[in-house]
Scaffold this active site. Structure first.
Site, PDB file in Angstrom:
ATOM      1  N   TYR A   1      48.684  40.667  35.145  1.00 15.90           N
ATOM      2  CA  TYR A   1      48.734  39.199  35.149  1.00 15.90           C
ATOM      3  C   TYR A   1      47.348  38.701  35.531  1.00 15.90           C
ATOM      4  O   TYR A   1      46.745  39.189  36.491  1.00 15.90           O
ATOM      5  CB  TYR A   1      49.760  38.703  36.167  1.00 15.90           C
ATOM      6  CG  TYR A   1      49.779  37.196  36.367  1.00 15.90           C
ATOM      7  CD1 TYR A   1      49.329  36.636  37.563  1.00 15.90           C
ATOM      8  CD2 TYR A   1      50.238  36.335  35.375  1.00 15.90           C
ATOM      9  CE1 TYR A   1      49.347  35.260  37.761  1.00 15.90           C
ATOM     10  CE2 TYR A   1      50.255  34.960  35.562  1.00 15.90           C
ATOM     11  CZ  TYR A   1      49.808  34.415  36.762  1.00 15.90           C
ATOM     12  OH  TYR A   1      49.822  33.051  36.951  1.00 15.90           O
TER      13      TYR A   1
ATOM     14  N   ASP B   1      39.417  42.337  36.305  1.00 22.67           N
ATOM     15  CA  ASP B   1      40.047  41.250  37.055  1.00 22.67           C
ATOM     16  C   ASP B   1      40.327  41.775  38.473  1.00 22.67           C
ATOM     17  O   ASP B   1      41.323  42.446  38.714  1.00 22.67           O
ATOM     18  CB  ASP B   1      41.341  40.813  36.376  1.00 22.67           C
ATOM     19  CG  ASP B   1      42.020  39.700  37.161  1.00 22.67           C
ATOM     20  OD1 ASP B   1      43.001  39.123  36.651  1.00 22.67           O
ATOM     21  OD2 ASP B   1      41.596  39.421  38.294  1.00 22.67           O
TER      22      ASP B   1
ATOM     23  N   LYS C   1      41.188  34.970  45.802  1.00 21.29           N
ATOM     24  CA  LYS C   1      41.945  35.344  46.996  1.00 21.29           C
ATOM     25  C   LYS C   1      41.065  35.594  48.225  1.00 21.29           C
ATOM     26  O   LYS C   1      40.642  34.657  48.882  1.00 21.29           O
ATOM     27  CB  LYS C   1      42.860  36.535  46.679  1.00 21.29           C
ATOM     28  CG  LYS C   1      43.920  36.153  45.616  1.00 21.29           C
ATOM     29  CD  LYS C   1      44.812  37.302  45.258  1.00 21.29           C
ATOM     30  CE  LYS C   1      45.646  36.976  44.040  1.00 21.29           C
ATOM     31  NZ  LYS C   1      46.932  36.326  44.350  1.00 21.29           N
TER      32      LYS C   1
HETATM   33  P1  KE4 Z   1      45.567  32.133  40.694  1.00 22.17           P
HETATM   34  O1  KE4 Z   1      45.323  31.212  39.517  1.00 22.17           O
HETATM   35  O2  KE4 Z   1      47.043  32.244  41.041  1.00 22.17           O
HETATM   36  O3  KE4 Z   1      44.676  31.833  41.894  1.00 22.17           O
HETATM   37  O4  KE4 Z   1      45.080  33.611  40.257  1.00 22.17           O
HETATM   38  C1  KE4 Z   1      45.651  34.188  39.103  1.00 22.17           C
HETATM   39  C2  KE4 Z   1      45.527  35.692  39.201  1.00 22.17           C
HETATM   40  C3  KE4 Z   1      44.551  36.329  38.448  1.00 22.17           C
HETATM   41  N1  KE4 Z   1      44.401  37.676  38.482  1.00 22.17           N
HETATM   42  C4  KE4 Z   1      45.195  38.442  39.266  1.00 22.17           C
HETATM   43  C5  KE4 Z   1      44.989  39.930  39.270  1.00 22.17           C
HETATM   44  C6  KE4 Z   1      46.198  37.840  40.082  1.00 22.17           C
HETATM   45  O5  KE4 Z   1      46.983  38.638  40.863  1.00 22.17           O
HETATM   46  C7  KE4 Z   1      46.364  36.445  40.059  1.00 22.17           C
HETATM   47  C8  KE4 Z   1      47.422  35.743  40.882  1.00 22.17           C
HETATM   48  N2  KE4 Z   1      48.312  36.608  41.593  1.00 22.17           N
HETATM   49  C9  KE4 Z   1      49.637  36.091  41.899  1.00 22.17           C
HETATM   50  C10 KE4 Z   1      50.405  37.157  42.684  1.00 22.17           C
HETATM   51  N3  KE4 Z   1      50.837  38.201  41.832  1.00 22.17           N
HETATM   52  C11 KE4 Z   1      49.580  34.808  42.663  1.00 22.17           C
HETATM   53  C12 KE4 Z   1      50.902  34.393  43.269  1.00 22.17           C
HETATM   54  C13 KE4 Z   1      51.523  33.263  42.532  1.00 22.17           C
HETATM   55  O6  KE4 Z   1      51.479  33.262  41.283  1.00 22.17           O
HETATM   56  O7  KE4 Z   1      52.044  32.388  43.226  1.00 22.17           O
END
Ligand code: KE4
Length: 428
Positions: A142, A237, A270
């Site tokens: 993701y 990523d 993060k």
């Molecule tokens: P954000 O747009 O949520 O800040 O980041 C997207 C993203 C991009 N790449 C990776 C590897 C990620 O894990 C994420 C976001 N991770 C999720 C948890 N699996 C965020 C939690 C959520 O969606 O509320």
């Protein structure tokens, strides 16, 4: 004091599903989400005053634990000087310099406000730098919710991906090729068929979005070789793994295993924001020069490099560089994982687990899965029972079997012991 269920009911009236991000709604595991009132160190406290050992840590950012004094002080000081100017500040330079110091594969970095924004920009940059339309992603990874990334594997290689979300048009998904993670044969075939049209491959080096699946060495080696051979850019990523699995992130780990390994574009988030809205992407100078205002790839953001968020990120990155930080964090995480495996074995429950630095994952499967299909063979009901048994015991694990877990520097031996005691009861 309102109860979690009262708050959930009230939230659901004014916010879709009562949450601002779907995973928080507990729909995968059932039950009522806990509305968090405050965090402190390794703990979060819900609206009913109940304390939980927190293994979510905001899905990765809270590597120091909640309310670290040095970070809080830096944020309060920055906030007092101004929240946002829409003009450059010195602190953005300081954070960029700190990131470059820790990521030898990049010469320049651009700060944005979310991981989604960072991966979206990285793909646009790769397309602009190469002049090519297509890119490869992998099932189970993701990368945020940009249209082109909300795509699942098409049937067979020839057809392109299909949207996984309503509102994503076939056109938006048309240039996305989705392959199986850790599948070298599929990778070879895709490059043979589309190589010259591929702008990039985007991959989670350790896939935290299917809980915890490592890119195998043959897979990561093939990724690097094939991208180089075909002039496609390798985008790592590291939004989740960056400064979480080690001070050198996952790319540093793979560079030790594969001589000379380095990605072309790196994406972070993060941890580098320390819990505030901040993410970033970086590459070698000749790639980054394609970005506006220098080059033709447009990318922008009102709150990019936000003065308060950069203060939070900078204070966090300074703390994790202190001597022994990652040794201690990795040891504590390893203690948790080894303990869980032992407790599962004692109770005859099929269980596998792995960790790197302060990130871990576990599966109610006898062997560590290597791809999404295998991860999803997990008995979901059994996972949900385990999740709720742990939650009722005051241990807050990820509310979905495809999510990773996170340990902070604030988690003590006693917290790990309490977790293992709860797991013993839950698994029995
Ligand atoms: P954000 O747009 O949520 O800040 O980041 C997207 C993203 C991009 N790449 C990776 C590897 C990620 O894990 C994420 C976001 N991770 C999720 C948890 N699996 C965020 C939690 C959520 O969606 O509320």
């Amino acid at each position: 004091m309102a109860s979690n269920s009262e708050l959930f009911e009230r939230a659901s009236r004014v916010i879709p599903g009562g949450v601002n991000s779907p995973v928080r709604a507990f729909r995968a595991v059932g039950g009522t989400p806990r509305f968090i009132a405050r965090g402190e160190g390794a703990y979060i406290y819900d609206a009913e005053g109940r304390r939980y050992v927190d293994y979510i840590g905001s899905w990765g950012p809270m590597i120091l634990g909640h309310g670290h004094p040095a970070v809080l002080e830096a944020v309060l000081k920055a906030a007092a000087e101004g929240f946002s100017f829409g003009a450059p500040t010195e602190r953005e330079i300081e954070l960029a310099e700190e990131i470059l110091k820790l990521v030898p594969s990049i010469d320049q970095v651009r700060l944005v406000s979310s991981g989604t924004e960072a991966t979206m920009s990285a793909i646009r940059l790769a397309r602009g730098a190469t002049g090519r339309p297509k890119f490869i992603k992998f099932e189970g990874c993701y990368h945020g919710h940009t249209d082109a990334l909300l795509v699942k594997a098409g049937s067979g290689l020839a057809t392109f991906g299909h949207p996984t979300s309503a509102g994503v048009t076939p056109g938006a998904a048309a240039d996305t090729v989705v392959l199986e993670y850790n599948n070298v044969e599929q990778l070879e075939a895709a490059f043979a068929e589309f190589g010259r049209e591929l702008a990039c491959v985007i991959v989670e080096p350790i896939a935290g979005n299917m809980n915890f699946v490592r890119a195998s060495l043959p897979f990561m080696t093939a990724l690097r070789r094939l991208c180089t051979e075909h002039g496609a850019l390798l985008v790592l990523d590291e939004v989740m793994t960056g400064f979480r699995v080690g001070l050198g992130s996952a790319q540093g780990h793979y560079a030790q295993l594969i001589p000379g390994f380095a990605p072309d574009i790196s994406v972070f988030g993060k941890v580098i924001g320390g819990g505030m809205p901040l993410a970033a992407f970086g590459a070698r100078r000749e790639v980054m020069q394609h970005l506006a205002p220098l080059g033709g790839v447009y990318q922008a953001g009102t709150l990019s490099g936000n003065p308060v968020a950069t203060a939070c990120g900078l204070a966090t990155l300074r703390e994790i560089q202190k001597p022994g930080f990652f040794d201690a964090l990795a040891a504590r995480t390893r203690q948790l994982v080894d303990g869980l495996k032992a407790v599962a074995a004692d109770n005859g429950v099929p269980f596998s687990a792995d960790c790197e630095g302060g990130m871990f994952g576990f599966f109610l499967l006898p062997e560590l899965p290597q791809n999404y299909t295998t991860v999803m063979t997990t008995d979901k009901e059994r996972f949900n029972r385990f999740f709720h048994a742990m939650l009722d015991a005051g241990i807050y694990l990820a509310p979905a079997l495809y999510e990773a877990g996170f340990v902070s520097a604030a988690h003590s031996e006693a917290d790990i012991a309490a977790t293992l005691a709860a797991a013993r009861t839950a698994l029995r």
